[in-house]
Design a protein around this motif. Structure first.
Motif, PDB file in Angstrom:
ATOM      1  N   GLU A   1       8.569  10.891   9.011  1.00 45.73           N
ATOM      2  CA  GLU A   1       8.996  11.450   7.744  1.00 45.73           C
ATOM      3  C   GLU A   1       9.289  10.304   6.774  1.00 45.73           C
ATOM      4  OE1 GLU A   1      12.788  13.850   6.081  1.00 45.73           O
ATOM      5  OE2 GLU A   1      11.948  14.511   7.976  1.00 45.73           O
ATOM      6  N   LEU A   2       8.794  10.431   5.552  1.00 47.27           N
ATOM      7  CA  LEU A   2       9.046   9.430   4.514  1.00 47.27           C
ATOM      8  C   LEU A   2      10.135   9.942   3.584  1.00 47.27           C
ATOM      9  CD1 LEU A   2       5.415   8.389   3.532  1.00 47.27           C
ATOM     10  CD2 LEU A   2       7.044   7.109   4.895  1.00 47.27           C
ATOM     11  N   THR A   3      11.065   9.070   3.265  1.00 46.76           N
ATOM     12  CA  THR A   3      12.119   9.415   2.331  1.00 46.76           C
ATOM     13  C   THR A   3      11.638   9.100   0.925  1.00 46.76           C
ATOM     14  OG1 THR A   3      13.784   8.895   3.993  1.00 46.76           O
ATOM     15  CG2 THR A   3      14.519   8.977   1.705  1.00 46.76           C
ATOM     16  N   GLU A   4      11.725  10.073   0.050  1.00 48.53           N
ATOM     17  CA  GLU A   4      11.279   9.882  -1.328  1.00 48.53           C
ATOM     18  C   GLU A   4      12.033   8.726  -1.972  1.00 48.53           C
ATOM     19  OE1 GLU A   4      11.026  12.399  -5.451  1.00 48.53           O
ATOM     20  OE2 GLU A   4      10.917  13.470  -3.547  1.00 48.53           O
ATOM     21  N   GLY A   5      11.281   7.799  -2.589  1.00 49.05           N
ATOM     22  CA  GLY A   5      11.879   6.649  -3.245  1.00 49.05           C
ATOM     23  C   GLY A   5      12.127   5.463  -2.331  1.00 49.05           C
ATOM     24  N   SER A   6      11.790   5.596  -1.047  1.00 52.39           N
ATOM     25  CA  SER A   6      12.019   4.493  -0.107  1.00 52.39           C
ATOM     26  C   SER A   6      10.921   3.450  -0.237  1.00 52.39           C
ATOM     27  CB  SER A   6      12.064   5.009   1.332  1.00 52.39           C
ATOM     28  OG  SER A   6      10.776   5.400   1.751  1.00 52.39           O
ATOM     29  N   LEU A   7      11.196   2.246   0.248  1.00 47.41           N
ATOM     30  CA  LEU A   7      10.189   1.195   0.236  1.00 47.41           C
ATOM     31  C   LEU A   7       9.003   1.547   1.140  1.00 47.41           C
ATOM     32  CD1 LEU A   7      12.522  -1.917   0.329  1.00 47.41           C
ATOM     33  CD2 LEU A   7      11.216  -1.081  -1.620  1.00 47.41           C
ATOM     34  N   ALA A   8       9.253   2.267   2.212  1.00 51.57           N
ATOM     35  CA  ALA A   8       8.179   2.668   3.120  1.00 51.57           C
ATOM     36  C   ALA A   8       7.164   3.555   2.412  1.00 51.57           C
ATOM     37  CB  ALA A   8       8.749   3.393   4.328  1.00 51.57           C
ATOM     38  N   GLU A   9       7.612   4.293   1.411  1.00 56.87           N
ATOM     39  CA  GLU A   9       6.732   5.181   0.663  1.00 56.87           C
ATOM     40  C   GLU A   9       5.638   4.402  -0.073  1.00 56.87           C
ATOM     41  OE1 GLU A   9       7.617   9.186  -1.842  1.00 56.87           O
ATOM     42  OE2 GLU A   9       8.560   7.365  -2.608  1.00 56.87           O
ATOM     43  N   GLU A  10       5.879   3.119  -0.361  1.00 55.00           N
ATOM     44  CA  GLU A  10       4.888   2.279  -1.031  1.00 55.00           C
ATOM     45  C   GLU A  10       3.763   1.856  -0.081  1.00 55.00           C
ATOM     46  OE1 GLU A  10       6.672  -1.065  -2.995  1.00 55.00           O
ATOM     47  OE2 GLU A  10       8.301   0.150  -3.782  1.00 55.00           O
ATOM     48  N   VAL A  11       4.000   1.934   1.218  1.00 57.03           N
ATOM     49  CA  VAL A  11       3.035   1.454   2.213  1.00 57.03           C
ATOM     50  C   VAL A  11       2.400   2.614   2.983  1.00 57.03           C
ATOM     51  CG1 VAL A  11       2.742   0.009   4.269  1.00 57.03           C
ATOM     52  CG2 VAL A  11       4.301  -0.709   2.453  1.00 57.03           C
ATOM     53  N   PHE A  12       3.226   3.514   3.451  1.00 57.34           N
ATOM     54  CA  PHE A  12       2.762   4.610   4.297  1.00 57.34           C
ATOM     55  C   PHE A  12       2.534   5.874   3.475  1.00 57.34           C
ATOM     56  CE2 PHE A  12       5.299   1.847   7.035  1.00 57.34           C
ATOM     57  CZ  PHE A  12       4.382   1.582   8.034  1.00 57.34           C
TER      58      PHE A  12
ATOM     59  N   LEU B   1      -2.082  -1.910   7.946  1.00 58.87           N
ATOM     60  CA  LEU B   1      -1.211  -2.082   6.795  1.00 58.87           C
ATOM     61  C   LEU B   1      -0.356  -3.311   7.038  1.00 58.87           C
ATOM     62  CD1 LEU B   1      -0.043   1.633   6.539  1.00 58.87           C
ATOM     63  CD2 LEU B   1      -1.853   0.538   5.223  1.00 58.87           C
ATOM     64  N   LYS B   2      -0.413  -4.273   6.144  1.00 54.17           N
ATOM     65  CA  LYS B   2       0.329  -5.523   6.323  1.00 54.17           C
ATOM     66  C   LYS B   2       1.502  -5.567   5.352  1.00 54.17           C
ATOM     67  CE  LYS B   2      -3.766  -8.032   7.794  1.00 54.17           C
ATOM     68  NZ  LYS B   2      -3.490  -8.343   9.146  1.00 54.17           N
ATOM     69  N   ILE B   3       2.648  -5.965   5.889  1.00 55.38           N
ATOM     70  CA  ILE B   3       3.850  -6.128   5.075  1.00 55.38           C
ATOM     71  C   ILE B   3       4.511  -7.454   5.428  1.00 55.38           C
ATOM     72  CG2 ILE B   3       4.264  -3.640   4.901  1.00 55.38           C
ATOM     73  CD1 ILE B   3       6.636  -4.185   6.910  1.00 55.38           C
ATOM     74  N   VAL B   4       5.370  -7.928   4.550  1.00 52.22           N
ATOM     75  CA  VAL B   4       6.187  -9.112   4.815  1.00 52.22           C
ATOM     76  C   VAL B   4       7.642  -8.679   4.746  1.00 52.22           C
ATOM     77  CG1 VAL B   4       6.864 -11.388   3.992  1.00 52.22           C
ATOM     78  CG2 VAL B   4       4.473 -10.702   3.863  1.00 52.22           C
ATOM     79  N   LEU B   5       8.395  -9.019   5.777  1.00 54.05           N
ATOM     80  CA  LEU B   5       9.826  -8.699   5.766  1.00 54.05           C
ATOM     81  C   LEU B   5      10.542  -9.555   4.733  1.00 54.05           C
ATOM     82  CD1 LEU B   5      10.728  -8.512   9.541  1.00 54.05           C
ATOM     83  CD2 LEU B   5      10.429  -6.625   7.965  1.00 54.05           C
ATOM     84  N   THR B   6      11.444  -8.944   4.007  1.00 56.37           N
ATOM     85  CA  THR B   6      12.317  -9.662   3.100  1.00 56.37           C
ATOM     86  C   THR B   6      13.741  -9.450   3.566  1.00 56.37           C
ATOM     87  OG1 THR B   6      12.622  -7.809   1.573  1.00 56.37           O
ATOM     88  CG2 THR B   6      10.730  -9.243   1.177  1.00 56.37           C
ATOM     89  N   GLU B   7      14.696 -10.072   2.916  1.00 53.72           N
ATOM     90  CA  GLU B   7      16.087  -9.888   3.325  1.00 53.72           C
ATOM     91  C   GLU B   7      16.537  -8.441   3.124  1.00 53.72           C
ATOM     92  OE1 GLU B   7      18.852 -12.805   1.962  1.00 53.72           O
ATOM     93  OE2 GLU B   7      17.463 -14.426   2.366  1.00 53.72           O
ATOM     94  N   LYS B   8      15.983  -7.763   2.126  1.00 48.14           N
ATOM     95  CA  LYS B   8      16.389  -6.383   1.862  1.00 48.14           C
ATOM     96  C   LYS B   8      15.557  -5.383   2.652  1.00 48.14           C
ATOM     97  CE  LYS B   8      18.341  -7.125  -2.635  1.00 48.14           C
ATOM     98  NZ  LYS B   8      18.446  -6.695  -3.999  1.00 48.14           N
ATOM     99  N   ALA B   9      14.277  -5.652   2.827  1.00 44.92           N
ATOM    100  CA  ALA B   9      13.409  -4.728   3.569  1.00 44.92           C
ATOM    101  C   ALA B   9      12.054  -5.378   3.769  1.00 44.92           C
ATOM    102  CB  ALA B   9      13.291  -3.397   2.848  1.00 44.92           C
ATOM    103  N   PHE B  10      11.049  -4.920   3.036  1.00 42.97           N
ATOM    104  CA  PHE B  10       9.727  -5.497   3.164  1.00 42.97           C
ATOM    105  C   PHE B  10       8.955  -5.331   1.873  1.00 42.97           C
ATOM    106  CE2 PHE B  10       7.672  -1.435   3.419  1.00 42.97           C
ATOM    107  CZ  PHE B  10       8.484  -0.625   4.183  1.00 42.97           C
ATOM    108  N   SER B  11       7.899  -6.118   1.748  1.00 43.09           N
ATOM    109  CA  SER B  11       7.014  -5.980   0.595  1.00 43.09           C
ATOM    110  C   SER B  11       5.579  -5.902   1.096  1.00 43.09           C
ATOM    111  CB  SER B  11       7.177  -7.157  -0.371  1.00 43.09           C
ATOM    112  OG  SER B  11       6.917  -8.385   0.277  1.00 43.09           O
ATOM    113  N   LYS B  12       4.766  -5.176   0.370  1.00 43.69           N
ATOM    114  CA  LYS B  12       3.381  -4.952   0.762  1.00 43.69           C
ATOM    115  C   LYS B  12       2.567  -6.211   0.526  1.00 43.69           C
ATOM    116  CE  LYS B  12      -0.319  -1.642  -0.063  1.00 43.69           C
ATOM    117  NZ  LYS B  12      -0.699  -0.452  -0.837  1.00 43.69           N
ATOM    118  N   VAL B  13       1.677  -6.531   1.471  1.00 42.12           N
ATOM    119  CA  VAL B  13       0.765  -7.662   1.314  1.00 42.12           C
ATOM    120  C   VAL B  13      -0.519  -7.112   0.717  1.00 42.12           C
ATOM    121  CG1 VAL B  13      -0.570  -9.414   2.535  1.00 42.12           C
ATOM    122  CG2 VAL B  13       1.742  -8.871   3.290  1.00 42.12           C
ATOM    123  N   ALA B  14      -0.965  -7.750  -0.352  1.00 40.28           N
ATOM    124  CA  ALA B  14      -2.184  -7.265  -1.037  1.00 40.28           C
ATOM    125  C   ALA B  14      -3.408  -7.453  -0.188  1.00 40.28           C
ATOM    126  CB  ALA B  14      -2.355  -7.991  -2.363  1.00 40.28           C
TER     127      ALA B  14
END
Length: 75
Positions: A1-12, A62-75
């Motif tokens: 389940e994806l939470t609306e507005g979550s960072l995971a929503e940008e990737v999954f 799907l590739k991501i990079v962990l950040t201190e807050k969560a993660f960011s998508k790798v282009a």
């Protein structure tokens, strides 16, 4: 389940089936709900993670990079 507005929503996308998770050194098949959480908690900010997912009948990575807050998508 994806939470609306979550960072995971940008990737999954809704309906993605998580198959495995890897950091280039270790790879874990996802057989239980907590596998990705346990894996990510063992890593550090700056580490790149590859999620292998089935999306619409196709297997993609799907590739991501962990950040201190969560993660960011790798282009």
């Amino acid at each position: 389940e994806l939470t609306e507005g979550s960072l995971a929503e940008e990737v999954f996308e809704i309906g993605d089936k998580l198959i495995s998770i890897s950091n280039g050194k270790l790879k874990r098949e996802v057989r239980r709900l907590f596998t990705p959480i346990d894996f990510i908690l063992s890593l550090s900010a700056g580490d790149e993670i590859t999620f292998t997912v089935e999306r619409g009948g196709e297997v993609i990575e799907l590739k991501i990079v962990l950040t201190e807050k969560a993660f960011s998508k790798v282009a």
